[in-house]
Enzyme design. Structure first.
Site, PDB file in Angstrom:
ATOM      1  N   HIS A   1       0.838  -1.209   0.000  1.00  0.00           N
ATOM      2  CA  HIS A   1       0.000   0.000   0.000  1.00  0.00           C
ATOM      3  C   HIS A   1       0.875   1.262   0.000  1.00  0.00           C
ATOM      4  CE1 HIS A   1      -3.710   2.264   1.316  1.00  0.00           C
ATOM      5  NE2 HIS A   1      -2.767   3.086   1.744  1.00  0.00           N
ATOM      6  N   GLU A   2       1.788   1.355   0.948  1.00  0.00           N
ATOM      7  CA  GLU A   2       2.610   2.559   1.076  1.00  0.00           C
ATOM      8  C   GLU A   2       3.558   2.722  -0.109  1.00  0.00           C
ATOM      9  OE1 GLU A   2       1.772   4.725   3.036  1.00  0.00           O
ATOM     10  OE2 GLU A   2       0.586   3.634   4.509  1.00  0.00           O
TER      11      GLU A   2
ATOM     12  N   HIS B   1       3.804   6.313  -6.946  1.00  0.00           N
ATOM     13  CA  HIS B   1       2.957   7.368  -7.522  1.00  0.00           C
ATOM     14  C   HIS B   1       3.659   8.723  -7.385  1.00  0.00           C
ATOM     15  CE1 HIS B   1      -1.387   9.218  -7.698  1.00  0.00           C
ATOM     16  NE2 HIS B   1      -0.615   9.645  -8.674  1.00  0.00           N
TER      17      HIS B   1
ATOM     18  N   HIS C   1       1.773   4.451  -2.895  1.00  0.00           N
ATOM     19  CA  HIS C   1       1.831   5.907  -2.748  1.00  0.00           C
ATOM     20  C   HIS C   1       3.176   6.448  -3.228  1.00  0.00           C
ATOM     21  CE1 HIS C   1      -1.908   6.565  -0.665  1.00  0.00           C
ATOM     22  NE2 HIS C   1      -1.591   5.816   0.367  1.00  0.00           N
TER      23      HIS C   1
END
Length: 604
Positions: A394-395, A401, A398
């Site tokens: 998940h992190e 991105h 980020h």
């Protein structure tokens, strides 16, 4: 890594498990030098006041604005992350305090920007761009500022609103003090018969207990305590909603909902689409409740039974996953994103993006952060469970991105919008869990993965949509001039639970008080729907990538590279996900149904 359970100090951890902040600053003295340079540079910003009608001065202002912003972000990010890695270090706390204090001063120095631009008569941006080379870079940013003109008040009126800002924020502060400082909970008996004080922290663990009496006691004790303060919570909630409605009317928005969404370029239709699509497919959640009741062997299914794991050890507490194995698992799951993405991911690990282990004094939780010129760092408190692997994916979603956005966009367009913020992280999670389920041969492990994904969708999609519907109902009633009491709010919330969970759920009266403990309701008006939309968009991207291959990957990477160069809805639509339509949420519900089919096939 060692198997020891003793929490280490930072000095005892191998450097390969620590992020490399020294790439930003190799000493506090270097930070202090940049901080002084920043203050000198930023002090010149107010010299532009009254001159923004000039093309040359407008371009020079934004050049300086970006120059100062890049350095300020770097200083702030470093100070905060240096503090977070070890909160006991005084030097880090000092520089963090310095930069936090200065940020308020800086923004006060440039507070003239928006009012001045909006007050210039016959402001013709296109003509100004023709006069000054380089001003075109800032066109979209300036246009975004100008869009606020119909909702911007006179200088005097804006000053009045600013002056009462603290008063209007009072409901958030009151909630925090009441819930965190003034309230405490009685003791209950745990599974071993020991008396244990109930807290917000251990409440969810009690709800996962295999002993129904423990679950019931935790539920009734928690909401029994909240119930004693329900009138205060209701007054606080209503005051916060009325404040928000007041601001929406003063700023000439058609509704409080439009006031929340329009400044972020989100059509009101998107919010209604979330609620309508979930309601149209609510039988999928009813089916989940029915199946869970059957698999748990319960004669009656109560609200407090929702968090009981369907599969023993479904929190994966008995499985230890070393971080190196987590990296391999996540990379394997992200293979559909292609070599370029995986290469960035791998180099990020190797070059020191990630601070992995929990250590003494380290801030809890997990996050992705960084400045325009820094690595997109990740703070973890890795706990060696499968949930930690998912959080790592998940992190890193980020951070990759952020890497793409900063690499491909100038500073002023490098920040992606809040509406898009969770998309890349959820895409990673969906690709990972799909890969894990597809390749798991052990039946129990496979069932645990299916259960984990079902719970993720239930809590992130269905539950947050219910919260969003609750907010819409309460705000709408107040906008119509209707009164609300604690009893009426409880009735609304209880009724939503009845609708969402269906005929096989006994909706205990206590759940009608759950709104009292949801922080977002007390100041983050109309925020929670974005958890639902973020999951839906991420899941849709994962689906497209798995089904269409390279074409979908290319569109997705273009989305990651785009920053905030266009409105979030348009960026997503170009990449193949239209959040104004029901399809992304329908894709998520289809996935939910498929997982239910798998669970039924394996267990019934």
């Amino acid at each position: 890594m060692s198997d020891t359970n003793v929490l280490k100090t930072r000095d005892q951890v191998d450097s390969k498990y620590k992020w490399k902040l020294d790439v930003m600053y190799n000493s506090f003295e270097a930070w202090e030098k940049d901080f002084e340079d920043l203050k000198n540079m930023a002090s010149t910003m107010k010299d532009f006041q009254g001159k923004l009608h000039s093309a040359k001065e407008l371009k020079n202002f934004f050049d300086r604005y970006c120059e100062v912003g890049i350095l300020l972000d770097k200083l702030s990010v470093y100070a905060n992350m240096k503090s977070d890695e070890d909160t006991t270090k005084a030097e880090a706390q000092i520089i963090k305090s310095k930069v936090e204090s200065y940020i308020a001063e800086y923004y006060s120095n440039i507070a003239f920007l928006v009012p001045e631009l909006l007050s210039i008569e016959n402001f013709n941006l296109d003509e100004l761009i023709k006069e000054e080379d380089g001003l075109a870079l800032y066109k979209k940013h300036i246009e975004t500022i100008l869009e606020a003109k119909p909702h911007t008040l006179s200088k005097e009126e804006e000053s009045i609103l600013a002056a009462v800002g603290d008063c209007l924020n009072a409901p958030t502060n009151i909630f925090g003090m009441l819930a965190n400082a003034d309230m405490s909970f009685p003791c209950i008996k745990d599974e071993k018969g020991n008396m244990v004080e109930l807290t917000e922290g251990n409440y969810n663990q009690f709800l996962k207990s295999s002993d129904a009496s423990v679950r019931k006691a935790a539920f009734e004790t928690l909401f029994g305590t909240y119930g004693k303060f329900k009138n205060t919570f209701a007054a606080t909630l209503i005051a916060g909603n009325k404040n928000f409605i007041f601001n929406s009317k003063v700023r000439k928005y058609d509704s409080a909902l439009e006031y929340a969404l329009k400044p972020n370029h989100i059509p009101v239709q998107v919010y209604h689409n979330v609620i309508d699509t979930i309601n149209n497919n609510i039988k999928s959640l009813h089916r989940y409740v029915s199946l869970k009741k059957k698999l748990l062997g319960l004669e009656e299914m109560h609200i407090y039974d929702l968090y009981v794991p369907l599969i023993k050890n479904s929190d994966n507490s008995t499985e230890r996953v070393e971080f190196e194995d987590a990296v391999k698992m996540v990379k394997h799951g992200l293979r559909p994103l292609g070599e370029e993405y995986l290469d960035i991911f791998s180099k990020g690990i190797e070059s020191g993006w990630v601070d992995v282990l929990e250590t003494k004094g380290k801030k809890g939780g997990n996050y992705s952060w960084g400045s325009y010129t820094s690595m997109p760092y990740v703070l973890l408190n890795y706990g060696f469970g499968l949930n930690d692997v998912s959080m790592f994916a998940h992190e890193m979603g980020h951070s990759v991105h952020s890497y793409y956005s900063r690499k491909n966009q100038p500073y002023i367009y490098s920040d992606y919008s809040l509406f898009c913020a969770e998309v890349a992280s959820i895409t990673n999670e969906c690709l990972l869990i799909h890969d894990l389920i597809e390749n798991e041969t052990d039946k129990q492990k496979r069932l645990r993965l299916i259960n984990q994904e079902l719970e993720g969708i239930r809590t992130t999609v269905f539950r947050q949509a219910m919260f969003a519907e609750f907010e819409l109902i309460t705000h709408s009633k107040l906008e119509k001039g209707e009164s609300l009491s604690a009893e009426e709010i409880c009735k609304i919330y209880h009724g939503l639970n009845v609708k969402y969970f269906g005929p096989d759920m006994i909706v205990d009266e206590g759940i009608g008080l759950e709104w009292t403990r949801i922080l977002h309701f007390y100041g983050l008006n109309f925020y929670v729907y974005q958890y639902t939309t973020g999951f839906a968009a991420g899941n849709s991207f994962a689906k497209l990538i798995l089904e269409e291959g390279q074409d979908a990957v290319d569109r997705y990477l273009d989305f990651l590279k785009a920053g905030c160069t266009e409105k979030p809805i348009e960026l997503l639509r170009k990449a193949g996900v239209d959040m104004t339509s029901p399809k992304p949420l329908e894709d998520t519900i289809e996935k939910f149904n498929t997982l239910l089919d798998l669970l039924e096939k394996e267990l019934l």
